[in-house]
Scaffold this motif. Structure first.
Motif, PDB file in Angstrom:
ATOM      1  N   LYS A  45       0.825  -1.217   0.000  1.00  0.00           N
ATOM      2  CA  LYS A  45       0.000   0.000   0.000  1.00  0.00           C
ATOM      3  C   LYS A  45       0.855   1.260   0.000  1.00  0.00           C
ATOM      4  O   LYS A  45       0.648   2.168  -0.814  1.00  0.00           O
ATOM      5  CB  LYS A  45      -0.920   0.021   1.243  1.00  0.00           C
ATOM      6  N   SER A  46       1.815   1.297   0.915  1.00  0.00           N
ATOM      7  CA  SER A  46       2.670   2.491   0.983  1.00  0.00           C
ATOM      8  C   SER A  46       3.476   2.630  -0.293  1.00  0.00           C
ATOM      9  O   SER A  46       3.667   3.738  -0.806  1.00  0.00           O
ATOM     10  CB  SER A  46       3.630   2.401   2.167  1.00  0.00           C
ATOM     11  N   THR A  47       3.951   1.519  -0.797  1.00  0.00           N
ATOM     12  CA  THR A  47       4.726   1.544  -2.032  1.00  0.00           C
ATOM     13  C   THR A  47       3.917   2.180  -3.157  1.00  0.00           C
ATOM     14  O   THR A  47       4.404   3.058  -3.876  1.00  0.00           O
ATOM     15  CB  THR A  47       5.133   0.117  -2.429  1.00  0.00           C
ATOM     16  N   MET A 172      -2.353  10.152   1.822  1.00  0.00           N
ATOM     17  CA  MET A 172      -2.202  10.022   3.271  1.00  0.00           C
ATOM     18  C   MET A 172      -1.887   8.572   3.610  1.00  0.00           C
ATOM     19  O   MET A 172      -2.645   7.663   3.302  1.00  0.00           O
ATOM     20  CB  MET A 172      -3.494  10.430   3.965  1.00  0.00           C
ATOM     21  N   ASP A 173      -0.741   8.367   4.269  1.00  0.00           N
ATOM     22  CA  ASP A 173      -0.326   7.006   4.623  1.00  0.00           C
ATOM     23  C   ASP A 173      -0.587   6.754   6.102  1.00  0.00           C
ATOM     24  O   ASP A 173       0.181   7.190   6.948  1.00  0.00           O
ATOM     25  CB  ASP A 173       1.158   6.821   4.298  1.00  0.00           C
ATOM     26  N   GLU A 174      -1.652   6.073   6.413  1.00  0.00           N
ATOM     27  CA  GLU A 174      -2.056   5.804   7.801  1.00  0.00           C
ATOM     28  C   GLU A 174      -1.930   7.054   8.673  1.00  0.00           C
ATOM     29  O   GLU A 174      -1.217   7.043   9.673  1.00  0.00           O
ATOM     30  CB  GLU A 174      -1.197   4.671   8.391  1.00  0.00           C
ATOM     31  N   PRO A 175      -2.625   8.126   8.316  1.00  0.00           N
ATOM     32  CA  PRO A 175      -2.397   9.405   9.003  1.00  0.00           C
ATOM     33  C   PRO A 175      -2.860   9.410  10.457  1.00  0.00           C
ATOM     34  O   PRO A 175      -2.481  10.293  11.210  1.00  0.00           O
ATOM     35  CB  PRO A 175      -3.218  10.401   8.189  1.00  0.00           C
TER      36      PRO A 175
HETATM   37 MG   LIG Z   1       2.763   1.180   4.858  1.00  0.00          MG
END
Ligand SMILES: [Mg+2]
Ligand SMILES: Nc1ncnc2c1ncn2[C@@H]1O[C@H](COP(=O)(O)OP(=O)(O)OP(=O)(O)O)[C@@H](O)[C@H]1O
Lengths: 252, 295
Positions: A45-47, A172-175
């Motif tokens: 996901k982050s990638t 937004m990455d797990e904000p």
């Molecule tokens: Mg991640």
């Protein structure tokens, strides 16, 4: 491209050195929509998120295949300057990361780089802080260090900092994963508010959060896009068994 | 023997070892003061420090060390002015810009520079730099402030660059990512985020580099020229404090006024390095407290 689509991925593969982190991803992101990316830890996901504003360029030995179109232009084309992309596609990280500068200078940092003049800066700072619903809490301490704010306030500051660039998209990455429930609720309200003007793509591990705030949800598993649909559909009658198992907490 | 008594014994053994260095330092400082302080029976503190004439072997002798202090300060300052930009920029290049292979090479070269005995550097200053300075600027001697400062800078660069480098590495990756994500270039990120965040460590590096330069003896003995007079230009010779001590101690009769004056110079030098170290400490604490938050 259809007018309601802002980003389009065509057969995207992504590699960290030899290891493939994303496999043949094709999908689109809707304009002024909130899209949630969910899936077990390490599924990419982050990638994927960091591919969209070329943050993965900063990691040595990475490689992209396929194309990612932002407003019909491939952002990985050789003539594209990643700096320009990042100005249009803002990012908020998992851990609040304000600069060790004053609150004011945190917000002013980006606009100053693009040459916004000092006169307009005050207005822009105020406007951005109001947009992220932090203004009332910090309007008297703009010249104090941002490091003294609470975690939730810092995260809203980081959102304001991204908004000050007037981006088209907010990644937004797990904000909210580092925040308490009250701060989390504030940020969720804020996302609700922001989606009128921005396209938001958000990674989250919190199923309720995805269900509450997103219009579309994409479920990933080991680098593959398993299912992508309206959030309501994903959370009520997913087509794929794997999706259902993940959402109901049977694995991952 | 129970485990507990064993632990206690081990604890005390380590304490004793730690104590040794403290005791040795105490003894050194004690003898420095015992040998040096009696000079102030022959000359006042004010005349000693601000006196313009250093003729310790005349009759009556003159024990004014002001020219020596000025000599020390001026070569140290000029060396700092040369070494700080070079050392800090080398550190930035190594930690933020250089590709892996070049980084490794540069780091070993700088380590090698740090490992060179000062007499070798002094020799280089004497036989290479001095004649070059003399020819190029048509000077009576190439052994002067400029020469000494350049060689001292070479010695301070490794200190400054390696400590600055650690400070730069310690800047959290999150700050850099935040900056890039806002559309900053690498240069903008270095100047506006990484450098301010590393400022505490870099200031410490500069202070320790200066402490290193002010106490250095061999280089100033060999290339500063040795004139105990207030210099009028950067091409004049000077006689920094450590050079005086090293050059004259052999000839000074035991516990004569000259001998005591040299020890008193040692005391002054001791306070100066102490001062630099304290400032380095203070600066790094101060920056840490405010988190350079008001930059
Ligand atoms: Mg991640
Ligand atoms: N910098 C990196 N270098 C090498 N491999 C990486 C790097 N970052 C991530 N990976 C690998 O890529 C895969 C996807 O990682 P990614 O961080 O995108 O997962 P994620 O879905 O965001 O997980 P999480 O929910 O834990 O944040 C993982 O197998 C991970 O080990």
């Amino acid at each position: 491209m259809e007018t309601n689509i802002i980003i389009k991925l065509n057969n995207v593969n992504f590699y960290y050195g030899q290891s493939r982190a994303l496999t043949d991803i094709s999908m689109t992101f809707g304009k002024n929509k909130v899209t949630a990316l969910i899936g077990p830890s390490g599924c990419g996901k982050s990638t994927l998120l960091r591919l969209l504003n070329r943050m993965n360029d900063l990691i040595d030995g990475t490689r992209v295949e396929g194309e990612i179109l932002f407003e019909d232009k491939n952002i990985y084309a050789p003539d594209i300057d990643p700096v320009e992309i990042r100005r249009k596609i803002g990012m908020v990280f998992q851990k609040p990361n304000p600069f060790p500068k004053t609150i004011y200078n945190n917000i002013a940092y980006g606009p100053k780089l693009t040459g916004v003049n000092a006169g307009d800066l005050d207005t822009l700072v105020e406007q951005s802080l109001k947009q992220s619903v932090l203004w009332n809490e910090v309007k008297d301490i703009l010249n104090k260090s941002a490091m003294n704010l609470s975690g939730g306030q810092q995260q809203r500051l980081c959102i304001a900092r991204a908004l000050a660039m007037k981006p088209d998209i907010l990644l937004m990455d797990e904000p909210t994963s580092a925040l308490d429930p009250i701060s989390t609720a504030k940020i969720e309200d804020l996302i609700e508010e922001l989606k009128k003007d921005y396209t938001i793509i958000i990674v989250t591990h919190n199923m309720q959060q995805a269900a509450r705030i997103s219009d579309e949800t994409a479920f990933f598993y080991i680098g593959n896009l398993v299912e992508y649909n309206k959030t309501e559909k994903i959370f009520t009658k997913p087509d794929v068994k794997q999706t259902e198992d993940y959402i109901t907490g049977r694995f991952g | 023997m129970t485990r507990q008594t064993k632990e206690i014994i081990i604890k005390y053994i380590f304490f004793l070892f730690a104590l040794v260095s403290v005791i040795v330092l105490g003894l050194i400082v004690f003898s420095l003061f015992r040998e040096g302080l009696p000079i102030f029976g022959k000359v006042s503190v004010k005349d000693f420090i601000f006196g313009m004439e250093w003729y310790p072997t005349y009759d009556p002798p003159n024990f004014g060390i002001f020219p020596l202090i000025v000599g020390s300060l001026i070569v140290t300052l000029l060396a700092t002015v040369i070494a700080v930009p070079l050392g800090v920029m080398a550190a930035i290049y190594i930690s933020e810009i250089a590709p892996q292979a070049i980084k490794e090479i540069l780091k070993s070269v700088i380590e090698l520079l740090a490992g060179l005995p000062s007499v070798v550097l002094g020799f280089f200053g004497m036989v290479i730099v001095a004649p070059w300075l003399q020819d190029t600027f048509d000077l009576p001697t190439g052994l002067n402030i400029i020469n000494a400062s350049m060689i001292l800078a070479l010695m301070a660069i490794p200190t400054i660059s390696s400590i600055s480098e650690d400070a730069l590495y310690a800047v959290p990756r999150e700050f850099k990512e935040a900056s890039y994500a806002l559309g900053a270039t690498k240069f903008e990120t270095i100047v506006q985020v990484i450098l301010p965040a590393a400022m505490s460590g870099i200031s410490t590096a500069v202070m320790l580099g200066m402490a290193r330069a002010i106490g250095e003896t061999m280089v100033v003995l060999m290339v500063a020229g040795g004139a105990a007079a207030i210099p009028e230009s950067l091409f004049d010779s000077v006689r920094p404090m450590p050079a005086s001590i090293a050059a004259e101690m052999g000839e000074a009769p035991f516990r004569s006024g000259h001998y005591q004056a040299l020890f008193a110079i040692g005391i002054v030098l001791f306070f100066m390095t102490l001062f630099f170290n304290l400032v380095a400490d203070y600066v790094s604490h101060k920056f840490r407290q405010i988190g350079s938050g008001t930059l």
